[in-house]
Design a protein around this motif. Sequence first.
Motif, PDB file in Angstrom:
ATOM      1  N   GLN A 120       3.449  -4.508  13.916  1.00  0.00           N
ATOM      2  CA  GLN A 120       2.352  -4.232  14.847  1.00  0.00           C
ATOM      3  C   GLN A 120       2.100  -2.735  14.940  1.00  0.00           C
ATOM      4  N   VAL A 121       3.176  -1.957  14.934  1.00  0.00           N
ATOM      5  CA  VAL A 121       3.080  -0.492  14.975  1.00  0.00           C
ATOM      6  C   VAL A 121       3.530   0.036  13.614  1.00  0.00           C
ATOM      7  N   PRO A 122       2.689   0.793  12.917  1.00  0.00           N
ATOM      8  CA  PRO A 122       2.944   1.133  11.520  1.00  0.00           C
ATOM      9  C   PRO A 122       3.646   2.473  11.343  1.00  0.00           C
ATOM     10  N   ASP A 123       3.964   2.775  10.103  1.00  0.00           N
ATOM     11  CA  ASP A 123       4.412   4.109   9.725  1.00  0.00           C
ATOM     12  C   ASP A 123       3.336   4.751   8.865  1.00  0.00           C
ATOM     13  N   SER A 124       3.564   5.993   8.465  1.00  0.00           N
ATOM     14  CA  SER A 124       2.541   6.744   7.733  1.00  0.00           C
ATOM     15  C   SER A 124       2.386   6.312   6.288  1.00  0.00           C
ATOM     16  N   ALA A 125       3.393   5.655   5.723  1.00  0.00           N
ATOM     17  CA  ALA A 125       3.288   5.216   4.335  1.00  0.00           C
ATOM     18  C   ALA A 125       2.357   4.020   4.214  1.00  0.00           C
ATOM     19  N   ALA A 126       2.583   3.014   5.036  1.00  0.00           N
ATOM     20  CA  ALA A 126       1.740   1.820   4.991  1.00  0.00           C
ATOM     21  C   ALA A 126       0.296   2.142   5.359  1.00  0.00           C
ATOM     22  N   THR A 127       0.122   2.996   6.359  1.00  0.00           N
ATOM     23  CA  THR A 127      -1.245   3.337   6.764  1.00  0.00           C
ATOM     24  C   THR A 127      -1.944   4.162   5.692  1.00  0.00           C
ATOM     25  N   ALA A 128      -1.233   5.098   5.073  1.00  0.00           N
ATOM     26  CA  ALA A 128      -1.851   5.907   4.013  1.00  0.00           C
ATOM     27  C   ALA A 128      -2.253   5.036   2.833  1.00  0.00           C
ATOM     28  N   THR A 129      -1.411   4.084   2.485  1.00  0.00           N
ATOM     29  CA  THR A 129      -1.766   3.147   1.422  1.00  0.00           C
ATOM     30  C   THR A 129      -3.061   2.425   1.770  1.00  0.00           C
ATOM     31  N   ALA A 130      -3.201   2.052   3.040  1.00  0.00           N
ATOM     32  CA  ALA A 130      -4.395   1.322   3.477  1.00  0.00           C
ATOM     33  C   ALA A 130      -5.651   2.163   3.362  1.00  0.00           C
ATOM     34  N   PHE A 131      -5.649   3.362   3.957  1.00  0.00           N
ATOM     35  CA  PHE A 131      -6.906   4.124   3.981  1.00  0.00           C
ATOM     36  C   PHE A 131      -7.194   4.859   2.680  1.00  0.00           C
ATOM     37  N   LEU A 132      -6.211   4.933   1.780  1.00  0.00           N
ATOM     38  CA  LEU A 132      -6.459   5.586   0.495  1.00  0.00           C
ATOM     39  C   LEU A 132      -6.741   4.602  -0.632  1.00  0.00           C
ATOM     40  N   SER A 133      -6.292   3.355  -0.484  1.00  0.00           N
ATOM     41  CA  SER A 133      -6.489   2.376  -1.558  1.00  0.00           C
ATOM     42  C   SER A 133      -7.397   1.223  -1.174  1.00  0.00           C
ATOM     43  N   GLY A 134      -7.553   0.980   0.117  1.00  0.00           N
ATOM     44  CA  GLY A 134      -8.333  -0.170   0.561  1.00  0.00           C
ATOM     45  C   GLY A 134      -7.543  -1.449   0.613  1.00  0.00           C
ATOM     46  N   VAL A 135      -6.210  -1.354   0.457  1.00  0.00           N
ATOM     47  CA  VAL A 135      -5.338  -2.533   0.468  1.00  0.00           C
ATOM     48  C   VAL A 135      -4.180  -2.268   1.417  1.00  0.00           C
ATOM     49  N   LEU A 194       7.371  -2.444  -9.719  1.00  0.00           N
ATOM     50  CA  LEU A 194       7.065  -2.105 -11.105  1.00  0.00           C
ATOM     51  C   LEU A 194       6.046  -3.057 -11.724  1.00  0.00           C
ATOM     52  N   LYS A 195       5.755  -4.161 -11.060  1.00  0.00           N
ATOM     53  CA  LYS A 195       4.788  -5.111 -11.585  1.00  0.00           C
ATOM     54  C   LYS A 195       3.380  -4.563 -11.381  1.00  0.00           C
ATOM     55  N   GLU A 196       2.627  -4.508 -12.447  1.00  0.00           N
ATOM     56  CA  GLU A 196       1.304  -3.902 -12.385  1.00  0.00           C
ATOM     57  C   GLU A 196       0.406  -4.595 -11.365  1.00  0.00           C
ATOM     58  N   LYS A 197       0.530  -5.902 -11.224  1.00  0.00           N
ATOM     59  CA  LYS A 197      -0.333  -6.631 -10.298  1.00  0.00           C
ATOM     60  C   LYS A 197      -0.040  -6.276  -8.843  1.00  0.00           C
ATOM     61  N   ASN A 198       1.116  -5.674  -8.587  1.00  0.00           N
ATOM     62  CA  ASN A 198       1.483  -5.289  -7.217  1.00  0.00           C
ATOM     63  C   ASN A 198       1.132  -3.842  -6.899  1.00  0.00           C
ATOM     64  N   ARG A 199       0.668  -3.105  -7.906  1.00  0.00           N
ATOM     65  CA  ARG A 199       0.325  -1.698  -7.707  1.00  0.00           C
ATOM     66  C   ARG A 199      -1.159  -1.561  -7.407  1.00  0.00           C
ATOM     67  N   VAL A 200      -1.485  -0.647  -6.515  1.00  0.00           N
ATOM     68  CA  VAL A 200      -2.888  -0.481  -6.138  1.00  0.00           C
ATOM     69  C   VAL A 200      -3.379   0.903  -6.576  1.00  0.00           C
ATOM     70  N   LYS A 201      -4.650   0.976  -6.908  1.00  0.00           N
ATOM     71  CA  LYS A 201      -5.258   2.260  -7.239  1.00  0.00           C
ATOM     72  C   LYS A 201      -5.819   2.891  -5.971  1.00  0.00           C
ATOM     73  N   THR A 202      -5.848   4.201  -5.957  1.00  0.00           N
ATOM     74  CA  THR A 202      -6.291   4.929  -4.774  1.00  0.00           C
ATOM     75  C   THR A 202      -7.579   5.695  -5.050  1.00  0.00           C
ATOM     76  N   ILE A 203      -8.145   6.231  -3.982  1.00  0.00           N
ATOM     77  CA  ILE A 203      -9.349   7.053  -4.088  1.00  0.00           C
ATOM     78  C   ILE A 203      -9.120   8.234  -5.029  1.00  0.00           C
ATOM     79  N   ALA A 218       1.083   8.798  -1.005  1.00  0.00           N
ATOM     80  CA  ALA A 218       0.298   7.570  -1.169  1.00  0.00           C
ATOM     81  C   ALA A 218      -0.861   7.769  -2.133  1.00  0.00           C
ATOM     82  N   LEU A 219      -1.257   9.000  -2.363  1.00  0.00           N
ATOM     83  CA  LEU A 219      -2.332   9.273  -3.322  1.00  0.00           C
ATOM     84  C   LEU A 219      -1.923   8.947  -4.752  1.00  0.00           C
ATOM     85  N   TYR A 220      -0.654   9.210  -5.090  1.00  0.00           N
ATOM     86  CA  TYR A 220      -0.263   9.171  -6.500  1.00  0.00           C
ATOM     87  C   TYR A 220       0.975   8.332  -6.809  1.00  0.00           C
ATOM     88  N   ALA A 221       1.786   8.004  -5.816  1.00  0.00           N
ATOM     89  CA  ALA A 221       3.059   7.340  -6.066  1.00  0.00           C
ATOM     90  C   ALA A 221       2.965   5.826  -5.878  1.00  0.00           C
TER      91      ALA A 221
END
Length: 530
Positions: free
Chosen positions: A113-128, A150-159, A185-188
């Motif tokens: 319910q209350v997030p950290d900065s990694a999950a939120t950055a993934t959200a607003f930078l990748s849309g997922v 390491l599975k490609e289908k689990n990796r998201v692309k970012t802005i 979250a931009l690159y990792a």
Amino acid sequence: MTAFRLTVLISLFTHGWIQAERVYPSPKECENDSEYWMKLGEDEIKEALAQPRINRFAKNVILFLGDGMGITAVTAGRILKGQKRGFAGEEGYLTWERFPNIGLLKTYSLDKQVPDSAATATAFLSGVKGNFRTLGVNGRVKLNDCKASLKEKNRVKTILEWAQESGKETGLVTTTQVTHATPAALYAKTPSRKWQCDTRMKGLGGGTESCKDIARQLVEDEPGRNIKVIMGGGRQEMGSPLAKGEKEGEGGCPRGDGKNLVDDWKSCRKNEGKTYSYATSTGELLAVDTENTDFILGLFGDVHVPYEVDRDNSSKGTPHIKEMVEVAIRRLRRHDKGFFLLVEGGRIDHGFHYSKPKRALEELLAFEEALEKALELVDLKETLVVVTADHSHVMTINGYPERGNNILGLIETSEDVSDGLPYTTLMFTNGPGYNFTWNDKVQRRNLTGVNTGHKDFVSPSGVPTREGGETHGGEDVAVYASGPMAHLFHRVHEQTYVAHVMGYAACIGPYDGCVRSVRDRSNAYTTLCD
């Protein structure tokens, strides 16, 4: 108020044991008149009706991310800004508060319910959306699950990747480590934000050795190795020689593999035949020839960049975030196809984690200065500027302080307070400032005579935490926008929506085929907060 409490307060004031809080004056005497408020409302209606929608495509996109900058923090920062100028503060505005478009973002992560900065950055930078403390991966990846990450289908692309694939140049500026959650979250792509260097990954088992630490991903892998401007802290994670330690914020991550990733970064540039500059001080940064340098790396702290209230302002010290932003934009705006830039005021978050509002709010105001500098350097007819936060904190503005009461100060007492003691306007529901004792009844610390505006004053809290352990808050955060397609922010949105708006505005990523009419509208931004 009882006669006894009143007598006690009069005695305390008489003997100088309570220092009266400064009440800052309102800048407008006419506030007492109805005509003032009617005129103000009419003017805002006219301004709202005149605001154009800029439907052009965005050549450039700049995302300003105030880490931990919830709405309460914005309000407190607004008041402090005014009070530093000698006014009451409540009547003023921060620069982004005058942007023409605003919305709210839901900040939860898939498992919290209350997030950290990694999950939120993934959200607003990748849309997922992803899970707590994971970066650049979707919800199929749980914390520390290297194999799944390491599975490609689990990796998201970012802005950042969308921008690079479309031919734009990219950059990041932060006051944290360049491997910290938001910039990373931009690159990792990693199942743990803590894996900033190799020593955080040893002995964990589960095939962890197959994954690469965040610092190496920045230097060795795409899209990190293609980022034209990288500025922040993190010499330790990068294996570069250190200058001095730090007292605040999360700890560093000393490398155990002997790699000097700064040297590796330089070698990469040489092998590519590109020009580059590496800076570790203000003087070195300001000496960079932005017109003739391809890549810029600035590391201004062994761990994080020092707090603004601690920063060495000399040429041998560390640059202000606005100086980093200016150099970054001057370098990136050379490119014909435009750029994407992330600017993070990361230590706003750290100040709040330590329940030290002075530190946090001064970081917020420095962050505002960086935005103002950016607005001087870009054209908002072709640049989308978005300002938001990843999450809030559990700070509140409480009591019934007088108008203009020092936002970092005390509410001396009120008839509703049963113990008759003063308390701070800014308090935390949890944090290291818990200070209660028991003597037949609960007793709290008497703050009489305490300098609550000191940079290291720890505000009171209701639930005890370790030092630096105050938690995030779970309420929505605001998003402010100006420039092309800024009007797409218009209600309560999922946090993932930010990436989609940026991608759509710039016609990149999943929106690289978008077609829209181009209208040469006038700039929608006006400065009304002087």
